[in-house]
Design a protein around this motif. Structure first.
Motif, PDB file in Angstrom:
ATOM      1  N   VAL A 142      48.242   6.096  60.396  1.00 51.36           N
ATOM      2  CA  VAL A 142      46.899   6.464  59.934  1.00 51.36           C
ATOM      3  C   VAL A 142      45.848   6.200  61.014  1.00 51.36           C
ATOM      4  O   VAL A 142      44.907   6.988  61.187  1.00 51.36           O
ATOM      5  N   LEU A 143      45.999   5.125  61.789  1.00 56.72           N
ATOM      6  CA  LEU A 143      45.043   4.865  62.864  1.00 56.72           C
ATOM      7  C   LEU A 143      45.165   5.909  63.967  1.00 56.72           C
ATOM      8  O   LEU A 143      44.168   6.298  64.586  1.00 56.72           O
ATOM      9  N   LEU A 144      46.380   6.395  64.194  1.00 49.48           N
ATOM     10  CA  LEU A 144      46.567   7.480  65.160  1.00 49.48           C
ATOM     11  C   LEU A 144      45.829   8.732  64.697  1.00 49.48           C
ATOM     12  O   LEU A 144      45.205   9.447  65.500  1.00 49.48           O
ATOM     13  N   ALA A 145      45.875   9.015  63.386  1.00 52.20           N
ATOM     14  CA  ALA A 145      45.141  10.172  62.846  1.00 52.20           C
ATOM     15  C   ALA A 145      43.638   9.997  63.021  1.00 52.20           C
ATOM     16  O   ALA A 145      42.929  10.955  63.373  1.00 52.20           O
ATOM     17  N   LEU A 146      43.147   8.782  62.809  1.00 54.74           N
ATOM     18  CA  LEU A 146      41.711   8.542  62.913  1.00 54.74           C
ATOM     19  C   LEU A 146      41.221   8.546  64.358  1.00 54.74           C
ATOM     20  O   LEU A 146      40.013   8.591  64.603  1.00 54.74           O
ATOM     21  N   ILE A 147      42.136   8.502  65.293  1.00 56.50           N
ATOM     22  CA  ILE A 147      41.776   8.672  66.707  1.00 56.50           C
ATOM     23  C   ILE A 147      41.919  10.134  67.115  1.00 56.50           C
ATOM     24  O   ILE A 147      41.009  10.738  67.690  1.00 56.50           O
ATOM     25  N   ALA A 148      43.072  10.716  66.811  1.00 56.78           N
ATOM     26  CA  ALA A 148      43.408  12.041  67.337  1.00 56.78           C
ATOM     27  C   ALA A 148      42.534  13.145  66.761  1.00 56.78           C
ATOM     28  O   ALA A 148      42.082  14.040  67.492  1.00 56.78           O
ATOM     29  N   TRP A 149      42.273  13.139  65.447  1.00 62.90           N
ATOM     30  CA  TRP A 149      41.558  14.254  64.839  1.00 62.90           C
ATOM     31  C   TRP A 149      40.061  14.258  65.178  1.00 62.90           C
ATOM     32  O   TRP A 149      39.544  15.271  65.639  1.00 62.90           O
ATOM     33  N   PRO A 150      39.337  13.153  64.987  1.00 63.14           N
ATOM     34  CA  PRO A 150      37.917  13.190  65.365  1.00 63.14           C
ATOM     35  C   PRO A 150      37.708  13.412  66.861  1.00 63.14           C
ATOM     36  O   PRO A 150      36.747  14.095  67.256  1.00 63.14           O
ATOM     37  N   ALA A 171      38.650   3.068  65.034  1.00 64.19           N
ATOM     38  CA  ALA A 171      40.105   3.233  64.982  1.00 64.19           C
ATOM     39  C   ALA A 171      40.776   2.688  66.243  1.00 64.19           C
ATOM     40  O   ALA A 171      41.860   2.108  66.173  1.00 64.19           O
ATOM     41  N   LEU A 172      40.142   2.864  67.404  1.00 64.66           N
ATOM     42  CA  LEU A 172      40.708   2.318  68.644  1.00 64.66           C
ATOM     43  C   LEU A 172      40.779   0.795  68.593  1.00 64.66           C
ATOM     44  O   LEU A 172      41.779   0.195  69.011  1.00 64.66           O
ATOM     45  N   VAL A 173      39.749   0.173  68.087  1.00 66.50           N
ATOM     46  CA  VAL A 173      39.755  -1.294  67.995  1.00 66.50           C
ATOM     47  C   VAL A 173      40.846  -1.758  67.031  1.00 66.50           C
ATOM     48  O   VAL A 173      41.647  -2.648  67.353  1.00 66.50           O
ATOM     49  N   LEU A 174      40.894  -1.154  65.844  1.00 65.71           N
ATOM     50  CA  LEU A 174      41.911  -1.547  64.864  1.00 65.71           C
ATOM     51  C   LEU A 174      43.321  -1.236  65.368  1.00 65.71           C
ATOM     52  O   LEU A 174      44.255  -2.015  65.139  1.00 65.71           O
ATOM     53  N   SER A 175      43.477  -0.116  66.053  1.00 64.10           N
ATOM     54  CA  SER A 175      44.786   0.231  66.605  1.00 64.10           C
ATOM     55  C   SER A 175      45.230  -0.795  67.642  1.00 64.10           C
ATOM     56  O   SER A 175      46.404  -1.163  67.704  1.00 64.10           O
ATOM     57  N   GLY A 176      44.277  -1.272  68.448  1.00 63.68           N
ATOM     58  CA  GLY A 176      44.596  -2.304  69.427  1.00 63.68           C
ATOM     59  C   GLY A 176      44.968  -3.622  68.792  1.00 63.68           C
ATOM     60  O   GLY A 176      45.574  -4.480  69.441  1.00 63.68           O
ATOM     61  N   LEU A 177      44.611  -3.802  67.517  1.00 64.06           N
ATOM     62  CA  LEU A 177      44.975  -5.009  66.775  1.00 64.06           C
ATOM     63  C   LEU A 177      46.224  -4.806  65.933  1.00 64.06           C
ATOM     64  O   LEU A 177      46.600  -5.701  65.166  1.00 64.06           O
ATOM     65  N   ASN A 178      46.862  -3.625  66.037  1.00 67.08           N
ATOM     66  CA  ASN A 178      47.987  -3.318  65.158  1.00 67.08           C
ATOM     67  C   ASN A 178      49.322  -3.296  65.889  1.00 67.08           C
ATOM     68  O   ASN A 178      50.081  -4.245  65.825  1.00 67.08           O
ATOM     69  N   LYS A 179      49.629  -2.236  66.620  1.00 60.81           N
ATOM     70  CA  LYS A 179      50.907  -2.159  67.338  1.00 60.81           C
ATOM     71  C   LYS A 179      50.714  -1.344  68.593  1.00 60.81           C
ATOM     72  O   LYS A 179      50.181  -0.227  68.553  1.00 60.81           O
ATOM     73  N   LEU A 180      51.201  -1.867  69.726  1.00 64.05           N
ATOM     74  CA  LEU A 180      50.787  -1.323  71.011  1.00 64.05           C
ATOM     75  C   LEU A 180      51.444  -0.003  71.368  1.00 64.05           C
ATOM     76  O   LEU A 180      50.877   0.755  72.151  1.00 64.05           O
ATOM     77  N   ASN A 181      52.637   0.306  70.849  1.00 66.80           N
ATOM     78  CA  ASN A 181      53.194   1.614  71.201  1.00 66.80           C
ATOM     79  C   ASN A 181      52.400   2.741  70.538  1.00 66.80           C
ATOM     80  O   ASN A 181      52.115   3.769  71.160  1.00 66.80           O
ATOM     81  N   TYR A 182      52.017   2.579  69.282  1.00 61.41           N
ATOM     82  CA  TYR A 182      51.117   3.549  68.645  1.00 61.41           C
ATOM     83  C   TYR A 182      49.766   3.565  69.364  1.00 61.41           C
ATOM     84  O   TYR A 182      49.176   4.626  69.581  1.00 61.41           O
ATOM     85  N   HIS A 183      49.298   2.384  69.712  1.00 66.43           N
ATOM     86  CA  HIS A 183      47.977   2.289  70.336  1.00 66.43           C
ATOM     87  C   HIS A 183      47.950   2.985  71.691  1.00 66.43           C
ATOM     88  O   HIS A 183      46.944   3.641  72.037  1.00 66.43           O
ATOM     89  N   ALA A 184      49.018   2.847  72.458  1.00 64.13           N
ATOM     90  CA  ALA A 184      49.061   3.497  73.768  1.00 64.13           C
ATOM     91  C   ALA A 184      48.940   5.010  73.627  1.00 64.13           C
ATOM     92  O   ALA A 184      48.225   5.673  74.394  1.00 64.13           O
ATOM     93  N   ILE A 185      49.613   5.568  72.624  1.00 60.11           N
ATOM     94  CA  ILE A 185      49.528   7.012  72.385  1.00 60.11           C
ATOM     95  C   ILE A 185      48.104   7.390  71.981  1.00 60.11           C
ATOM     96  O   ILE A 185      47.525   8.371  72.480  1.00 60.11           O
ATOM     97  N   GLY A 186      47.515   6.622  71.059  1.00 58.20           N
ATOM     98  CA  GLY A 186      46.154   6.913  70.621  1.00 58.20           C
ATOM     99  C   GLY A 186      45.150   6.838  71.751  1.00 58.20           C
ATOM    100  O   GLY A 186      44.239   7.677  71.845  1.00 58.20           O
ATOM    101  N   LEU A 187      45.292   5.861  72.641  1.00 62.52           N
ATOM    102  CA  LEU A 187      44.359   5.718  73.750  1.00 62.52           C
ATOM    103  C   LEU A 187      44.487   6.881  74.725  1.00 62.52           C
ATOM    104  O   LEU A 187      43.479   7.417  75.222  1.00 62.52           O
ATOM    105  N   VAL A 188      45.718   7.306  74.997  1.00 60.85           N
ATOM    106  CA  VAL A 188      45.919   8.458  75.884  1.00 60.85           C
ATOM    107  C   VAL A 188      45.296   9.713  75.285  1.00 60.85           C
ATOM    108  O   VAL A 188      44.665  10.517  75.989  1.00 60.85           O
ATOM    109  N   ILE A 189      45.438   9.895  73.972  1.00 61.60           N
ATOM    110  CA  ILE A 189      44.850  11.069  73.311  1.00 61.60           C
ATOM    111  C   ILE A 189      43.324  11.010  73.374  1.00 61.60           C
ATOM    112  O   ILE A 189      42.651  12.024  73.636  1.00 61.60           O
TER     113      ILE A 189
END
Length: 828
Positions: A142-150, A171-189
């Motif tokens: 869900v955090l990936l969705a909140l990064i990628a779509w907006p 979403a980036l802040v919460l993703s960084g507090l959740n799991k880093l493999n998902y977060h790395a993808i979200g940050l790149v996007i």
């Protein structure tokens, strides 16, 4: 009233769609949340919530390869919703409602209502509905969705679209507090969309690079600073927990993306998922979407489209490879990325292309996801075969298991846990119990409060247990142990490293159904070095090169887990030692002195070590050969010394005398010595394993003709225990042995071995190649031989001028074993 009627006329379909969506996503949770088939995964959150309720914090009080968001969410909902496991399941249900409505409302900005609700429902069913409690991988989706779509619709910072920018930032802040493999993808996007906007000329490079910088701050600095502030951790703790530990255990999995098999079979196939070729499905779906987006674009934008597709496949594949999770959760993340690509590259939001290219595949996958969630393939992961209708709650007097009130488990597990509770004793509030709970039963810390060791993972699993953690746990379990008993479960019995072998040596086993209590020896040990029936295991456990059958351990001496991760013999107070009965000429000895955990580091304990010579026949003491006193300097953890001693053909006693002032402060011990020169000739091959077959073959010339080169047939002595003569050599059965020695001196030899083709798949035979003489036992090599492989080359060499060579095959299932034949022998 008219306004309310008007509202329902305008929004009735939307509300009906939302209601249907909630029924669909909550139905699997409703069916399964009251059941538990196994405690291994969810025990992580149970223990973490309990630790945090007592003031513990991730990174500081327990090692974790995860950031702390999921820990805090589960701890909060457990605290506020009743303090039980069921409170955590209620938290997941509430979060499903919020996420479903939130994603549906967000998608409604770009898609028709029916399409928005379809996509949102499928994503929640593919992620949150797969679990009974709040889980980090589902939060990642869900955090990936909140990064990628907006970020796709608002690629750069702007006043006009500040709302979308705000969603991305949070979403980036919460993703960084959740799991880093998902977060790395979200940050790149988050970085990719402003860079694309600049490359195609829609935005200036200044605004694009400013956005990249801002997202970098929100995605790296802000979550790290928050993590350190909230948990009181240092940068070194954060880096070790989240980077070093994770890369050490899971980084190598990414190579699987380069194999074709990865796209057609789940890499982590633990959950009986019905749909298997998820990678291939995603690639095919992406090809369709790319085709729909291809027309009307510049060459540069087409190139960026292909790059975006590679990111979708690589990101999703990376999640499938590094998460030990049902593949549907990673596939839901892949759908998030595809929807983001659809929005960002301005594909049509309605009509046949959206229906066939996006909504239809989403609905088809959604049905598979929902069926899996309904069955509880991930939620009810475990090994019990009992029907769910037979599951029941635990019943123990005194309310010991009140934490599981409202939770039903398999009947055989319930009965075994109730029996275990009787053996472990009643639960008293505030009492700390001297128990260590192993894999699959870590959650029992919520029932019997235990002595917590900082710096160790909660789960007893390979992830997180590297050399530093193994040393801490080994020292805690070593004599004198801070625990009286270790509790393990059959399904998850293995402790990290070789600690399970060590525990078998120093404890008494007590069964309670599928659970085992290992009662640690806290005083004098039995005579002899266990396991006396298997000298090969002794050698692998303790090192050195002594025949363990010839070692006699005196009273007070214990098996110690050392700073090097090896087992040794020693004590923590008084005087004691052990005897090696075989005569030797030269030995290399190595005593050590190790400070015990929590001992005063300002004290300098000392111990005296003595090598004594004994008459090999009578055992009479003949004098001291070498004496040395070790002093452990203040602040140091361990001190050791290595020495070569001449024994003159006599047996040996290894004596330890711990200084009275050092009692209880340090462990003094000997690593098992190494024989450099034996003093006796072994006339017969040894029986290193008591279970080896008694019948012996090999005296007939035909055995030697099938096994040795022609010029050595009459110059070797051969003994076979548990073997059969074949045209290709000697077939050694499981548990069998082949021993030979040269009547001429042998320098080295080369042979070929292979697993017999009739071996049962999955049970490859394991060999141990040994050289032996007069109590000296050298392990030349040991390994498993793959079934169906070509011949494997095997070389042997003598450590002294004479001696027996032995090829031992481990006992076990999957007969018949190994075929062995020597091709050449080199004489000295």
């Amino acid at each position: 009233m008219s306004s309310l009627s008007s509202f329902f006329k305008r929004h009735g379909l939307t509300l009906a769609g939302g209601l249907v969506m909630l029924v669909v996503v909550l139905a699997p949770w409703w069916r399964n949340h009251g059941l538990l088939r196994d405690f291994f995964d969810y025990g992580l959150m149970m223990v973490a919530s309990g630790r945090m309720a007592e003031g513990g914090r991730p990174f500081v009080d327990f090692l974790t390869p995860l950031p702390s968001l999921s820990y805090f969410l589960n701890a909060w909902v457990e605290h506020w919703l009743g303090g039980t496991y069921q409170a955590m399941t209620l938290g997941n249900a509430g979060l499903m409602v919020v996420v479903s409505v939130g994603l549906g409302a967000l998608l409604r900005r770009w898609f028709p209502g029916w399409a928005a609700w379809s996509v949102a429902t499928t994503l929640v069913v593919g992620s949150f509905a797969q679990h009974a409690i709040i889980w980090y991988n589902t939060l990642g989706v869900v955090l990936l969705a909140l990064i990628a779509w907006p970020a796709a619709v608002a690629p750069v910072l702007s006043r006009e679209r500040w709302g979308m920018n705000l969603i991305v930032a949070v979403a980036l802040v919460l993703s960084g507090l959740n799991k880093l493999n998902y977060h790395a993808i979200g940050l790149v996007i988050a970085w990719a969309w402003p860079l694309r906007a600049a490359l195609v000329g829609r935005e200036s490079w200044r605004r694009a690079l400013s956005t990249v910088l801002v997202w970098g701050l929100f995605g790296t600095l802000v979550p790290v600073v928050l993590e350190l502030m909230v948990n009181g951790a240092s940068w070194e703790m954060w880096r070790y927990n989240l980077i070093e530990v994770t890369v050490r255990q899971r980084g190598g999995n990414l190579w699987a993306l380069l194999t074709l098999r990865f796209y057609f079979e789940p890499m982590h196939d633990y959950y009986d998922a019905w749909l298997r070729p998820l990678g291939a499905i995603l690639v095919g779906w992406l090809v369709v979407v790319t085709g729909l987006a291809w027309r009307g674009r510049s060459g540069l934008d087409r190139l960026l489209l292909l790059g975006a597709g590679a990111l979708v496949v690589g990101g999703t594949g990376g999640l499938m490879a590094t998460n030990h999770e049902i593949g549907y959760v990673a596939m839901a993340a892949g759908m998030v990325l595809l929807v983001g690509l659809w929005i960002g590259f301005d594909l049509k939001r309605d009509g046949w292309s959206a229906g066939l290219g996006l909504i239809l595949p989403t609905l088809l996958l959604g049905m598979v996801f929902w069926h899996s969630a309904w069955l509880g393939q991930r939620t009810l992961f475990g090994f019990s075969q009992s029907p769910r209708e037979t599951y029941r709650e635990l019943s123990v007097e005194g309310g010991a298991f009140d934490y599981l009130k409202g939770t039903r488990i398999p009947p055989e597990m319930a009965s075994d846990l109730e029996s275990l509770a009787e053996r472990l004793g009643p639960v008293e509030p505030g009492k700390v119990y001297p128990y260590f709970f192993g894999g699959g039963v870590e959650w029992l810390q919520r029932i019997w409060r235990t002595d917590v060791m900082s710096g160790l993972p909660i789960l007893i699993a390979p992830l997180g247990y590297g050399p530093p953690e193994l040393q801490v746990l080994g020292e805690a379990l070593s004599y004198p142990s801070r625990f009286e008993a270790i509790v393990t479960m059959d399904s998850w019995m293995e402790l990290p490293g070789d600690l399970d072998d060590y525990i078998r040596l120093v404890s008494t086993r007590e069964r309670s159904g599928q659970y085992t209590i290992w009662r640690l020896h806290q005083s004098e040990v039995r005579e002899g070095l266990a396991p006396r029936e298997d000298a090969v295991q002794v050698l692998n456990t303790y090192g050195g090169n002594l025949d363990g059958r010839l070692i006699t351990v005196e009273a007070r001496v214990q098996t110690l887990k050392t700073h090097e991760g090896r087992s040794a013999l020693g004590l923590v107070n008084g005087v004691g030692g052990f005897v090696f009965e075989a005569p030797t000429h030269q030995l290399k000895v190595k005593p050590f002195l190790r400070r015990l955990p929590d001992a005063d580091e300002s004290v300098e304990p000392k111990a005296r070590f003595t090598v004594q010579a004994l008459d090999a026949k009578t055992g009479a003491l003949q004098g001291d050969v070498w004496t040395h006193t070790l002093v452990l300097p203040a602040g140091e953890k361990v001190v050791e010394v290595e020495q070569q001693v001449a024994m003159g053909g006599r047996a040996t006693r290894f004596l330890i005398e711990v200084d009275d002032e050092a009692a209880g402060l340090a462990a003094a011990g000997w690593f098992l010595p190494k024989i450099l020169q034996a003093a006796e000739r072994s006339e017969e091959p040894p029986r290193l394993r008591a279970a080896a077959p008694m019948e012996e073959d090999g005296e007939e010339r035909s055995w030697r003709e099938r096994t040795f080169p022609a010029d050595w047939v009459d110059d070797v002595e051969l003994v076979v225990r548990g073997g059969t003569l074949t045209d290709d050599g000697i077939l050694i059965s499981r548990g069998g042995e082949l021993w030979f020695r040269g009547l001429r001196r042998i320098e080295a030899w080369d042979s070929r071995i292979r697993a017999h083709p009739d071996n049962v798949p999955g049970h490859q035979p394991v060999y141990r190649l040994i050289w032996y003489e007069g109590g000296r036992m050298e392990m030349l090599s040991q390994a498993g031989v793959p079934i169906g492989s070509e011949d494997v080359g095997l070389r042997g060499w003598g450590s002294e001028l004479d001696g027996w060579f032995g090829l031992l095959v481990d006992p076990g299932e999957g007969r018949p074993g190994l075929i062995f034949r020597i091709e050449s022998i080199k004489a000295r």
